[in-house]
Design a protein around this motif. Structure first.
Motif, PDB file in Angstrom:
ATOM      1  N   UNK A 103       0.820  -1.192  -0.030  1.00 40.09           N
ATOM      2  CA  UNK A 103       0.114   0.044  -0.081  1.00 40.09           C
ATOM      3  C   UNK A 103       0.931   1.265  -0.009  1.00 40.09           C
ATOM      4  N   UNK A 104       0.159   2.299  -0.453  1.00 43.20           N
ATOM      5  CA  UNK A 104       0.839   3.515  -0.619  1.00 43.20           C
ATOM      6  C   UNK A 104       0.533   4.382   0.674  1.00 43.20           C
ATOM      7  N   UNK A 105       1.584   5.036   1.476  1.00 43.46           N
ATOM      8  CA  UNK A 105       1.180   5.808   2.581  1.00 43.46           C
ATOM      9  C   UNK A 105       1.639   7.269   1.990  1.00 43.46           C
ATOM     10  N   UNK A 106       0.493   7.904   2.440  1.00 42.33           N
ATOM     11  CA  UNK A 106       0.512   9.642   2.062  1.00 42.33           C
ATOM     12  C   UNK A 106       0.056  10.321   2.982  1.00 42.33           C
ATOM     13  N   UNK A 107      -0.010   9.916   4.369  1.00 41.98           N
ATOM     14  CA  UNK A 107      -0.709  10.982   5.372  1.00 41.98           C
ATOM     15  C   UNK A 107      -0.301  10.369   6.865  1.00 41.98           C
ATOM     16  N   UNK A 108      -0.106  11.270   7.451  1.00 41.09           N
ATOM     17  CA  UNK A 108       0.537  11.162   8.913  1.00 41.09           C
ATOM     18  C   UNK A 108      -0.561  10.077   9.577  1.00 41.09           C
ATOM     19  N   UNK A 109      -1.510  10.386   9.309  1.00 41.02           N
ATOM     20  CA  UNK A 109      -2.832   9.431  10.047  1.00 41.02           C
ATOM     21  C   UNK A 109      -2.556   7.961   9.704  1.00 41.02           C
ATOM     22  N   UNK A 110      -2.511   7.706   8.564  1.00 38.93           N
ATOM     23  CA  UNK A 110      -2.063   6.367   7.898  1.00 38.93           C
ATOM     24  C   UNK A 110      -0.699   5.897   8.730  1.00 38.93           C
ATOM     25  N   UNK A 111       0.106   6.503   8.837  1.00 39.28           N
ATOM     26  CA  UNK A 111       1.462   5.994   9.523  1.00 39.28           C
ATOM     27  C   UNK A 111       1.250   6.002  10.821  1.00 39.28           C
ATOM     28  N   UNK A 112       0.442   6.797  11.711  1.00 43.22           N
ATOM     29  CA  UNK A 112       0.068   6.749  13.052  1.00 43.22           C
ATOM     30  C   UNK A 112      -0.645   5.136  13.294  1.00 43.22           C
ATOM     31  N   UNK A 113      -1.620   5.018  12.415  1.00 42.26           N
ATOM     32  CA  UNK A 113      -2.224   4.031  12.555  1.00 42.26           C
ATOM     33  C   UNK A 113      -1.539   2.602  12.418  1.00 42.26           C
ATOM     34  N   UNK A 114      -0.590   2.456  11.462  1.00 45.27           N
ATOM     35  CA  UNK A 114       0.356   1.494  11.098  1.00 45.27           C
ATOM     36  C   UNK A 114       1.124   1.118  12.396  1.00 45.27           C
ATOM     37  N   UNK A 115       1.632   2.265  12.840  1.00 44.80           N
ATOM     38  CA  UNK A 115       2.566   2.271  14.111  1.00 44.80           C
ATOM     39  C   UNK A 115       2.056   1.792  15.185  1.00 44.80           C
ATOM     40  N   UNK A 116       0.678   1.941  15.415  1.00 45.78           N
ATOM     41  CA  UNK A 116      -0.033   1.501  16.742  1.00 45.78           C
ATOM     42  C   UNK A 116      -0.951   0.200  16.260  1.00 45.78           C
ATOM     43  N   UNK A 117      -0.669  -0.602  15.291  1.00 46.44           N
ATOM     44  CA  UNK A 117      -1.334  -2.016  15.108  1.00 46.44           C
ATOM     45  C   UNK A 117      -0.680  -2.905  15.753  1.00 46.44           C
ATOM     46  N   UNK A 118      -1.474  -3.792  16.209  1.00 53.19           N
ATOM     47  CA  UNK A 118      -0.788  -5.022  16.847  1.00 53.19           C
ATOM     48  C   UNK A 118      -1.197  -6.216  16.152  1.00 53.19           C
ATOM     49  N   UNK A 119      -0.195  -7.299  16.199  1.00 50.38           N
ATOM     50  CA  UNK A 119      -0.380  -8.420  15.561  1.00 50.38           C
ATOM     51  C   UNK A 119      -0.637  -8.449  14.154  1.00 50.38           C
ATOM     52  N   UNK A 120      -0.208  -7.568  13.316  1.00 47.58           N
ATOM     53  CA  UNK A 120      -0.046  -7.549  11.935  1.00 47.58           C
ATOM     54  C   UNK A 120       0.954  -7.791  11.230  1.00 47.58           C
ATOM     55  N   UNK A 121       0.906  -8.925  10.524  1.00 48.46           N
ATOM     56  CA  UNK A 121       2.213  -9.208   9.917  1.00 48.46           C
ATOM     57  C   UNK A 121       2.721  -8.104   8.886  1.00 48.46           C
ATOM     58  N   UNK A 122       4.084  -8.204   8.674  1.00 48.94           N
ATOM     59  CA  UNK A 122       4.469  -6.986   8.104  1.00 48.94           C
ATOM     60  C   UNK A 122       4.003  -6.686   6.800  1.00 48.94           C
ATOM     61  N   UNK A 123       3.694  -5.548   6.611  1.00 49.40           N
ATOM     62  CA  UNK A 123       3.294  -4.911   5.077  1.00 49.40           C
ATOM     63  C   UNK A 123       4.188  -4.195   4.367  1.00 49.40           C
ATOM     64  N   UNK A 124       4.400  -4.257   3.156  1.00 54.17           N
ATOM     65  CA  UNK A 124       5.291  -3.504   2.212  1.00 54.17           C
ATOM     66  C   UNK A 124       4.597  -2.137   1.964  1.00 54.17           C
ATOM     67  N   UNK A 125       5.317  -1.242   1.841  1.00 53.58           N
ATOM     68  CA  UNK A 125       4.685   0.189   1.835  1.00 53.58           C
ATOM     69  C   UNK A 125       5.448   1.113   0.659  1.00 53.58           C
TER      70      UNK A 125
END
Length: 218
Positions: A103-125
């Motif tokens: 996925x494409x990351x284009x906004x800080x809110x997206x980055x914050x969400x993925x930084x605080x995700x728990x139990x998620x396998x690594x996603x290429x960005x």
């Protein structure tokens, strides 16, 4: 072979051989660059499933949303699939990981969400930089900060970099050259794969080809 649609007397006929010839042309123009064929919005209304199957030689596919990415997986499309708009809610992250979507990351809110995700396998960005489109993306000055945050995020896999051309259709506009210069200045110190060229970039601006090209409307 032809693919036809008939709706209330209006018929659209698409020559699949011509579509494949278009792909061969762009591959020749793009040279060594890998190709992410953009099939968002139901492949621009042409039918996502059979366009992806017709372009089976593409190295990857780009779609708009998680739903489109999962649809292609259900059609047994095995290539990498990138969500060009990223994700809209953190609840989508486990499904994105499960279906091995990037996925494409284009906004800080997206980055914050993925930084605080728990139990998620690594996603290429793909980290998107706004070099002149002024629609989505981080400013070039934020590149180092964002990459440093991504490096320590356990939910992040491979990181790549991209930007979007604002006016590549106009061969006489210096905006494209300025965007490439701005992008390169921001990312040159980072050894990461890059993507700049859209359809117009592939055809008219060799300096935009880089590691990946993203043909869509062509």
């Amino acid at each position: 072979p032809m693919q036809s649609f008939d709706d209330h007397g209006a018929e659209l006929t698409i020559d699949l051989a011509a579509m494949q010839a278009n792909y061969r042309l762009l591959a020749a123009r793009a040279g060594a660059s890998e190709t992410a064929a953009v099939v968002k919005a139901n492949a621009y209304g042409h039918g996502m499933r059979w366009v992806a199957q017709t372009l089976s030689q593409a190295d990857a596919f780009g779609v708009a949303s998680m739903e489109e990415g999962i649809f292609l997986r259900e059609q047994r499309i095995a290539q990498p699939i990138c969500l060009l708009e990223g994700f809209f809610h953190s609840d989508e992250l486990p499904l994105i990981a499960q279906h091995q979507l990037s996925m494409v990351l284009h906004h800080k809110s997206q980055l914050w969400d993925i930084e605080h995700a728990r139990g998620v396998s690594p996603i290429d960005v793909w980290l998107k930089l706004d070099t002149g489109m002024h629609r989505l993306g981080f400013s070039p000055e934020q590149t180092d900060e964002m990459l440093n945050r991504l490096k320590v995020c356990l939910s992040i896999g491979q990181v790549r970099l991209l930007t979007h051309l604002a006016n590549a259709d106009n061969k006489f506009d210096s905006t494209t050259t300025e965007q490439v210069e701005r992008f390169n200045k921001a990312v040159n110190q980072h050894r990461l794969e890059r993507s700049v060229a859209n359809s117009a970039g592939i055809m008219s601006w060799p300096s935009t080809h880089m590691d990946w090209v993203r043909p869509g409307i062509m």
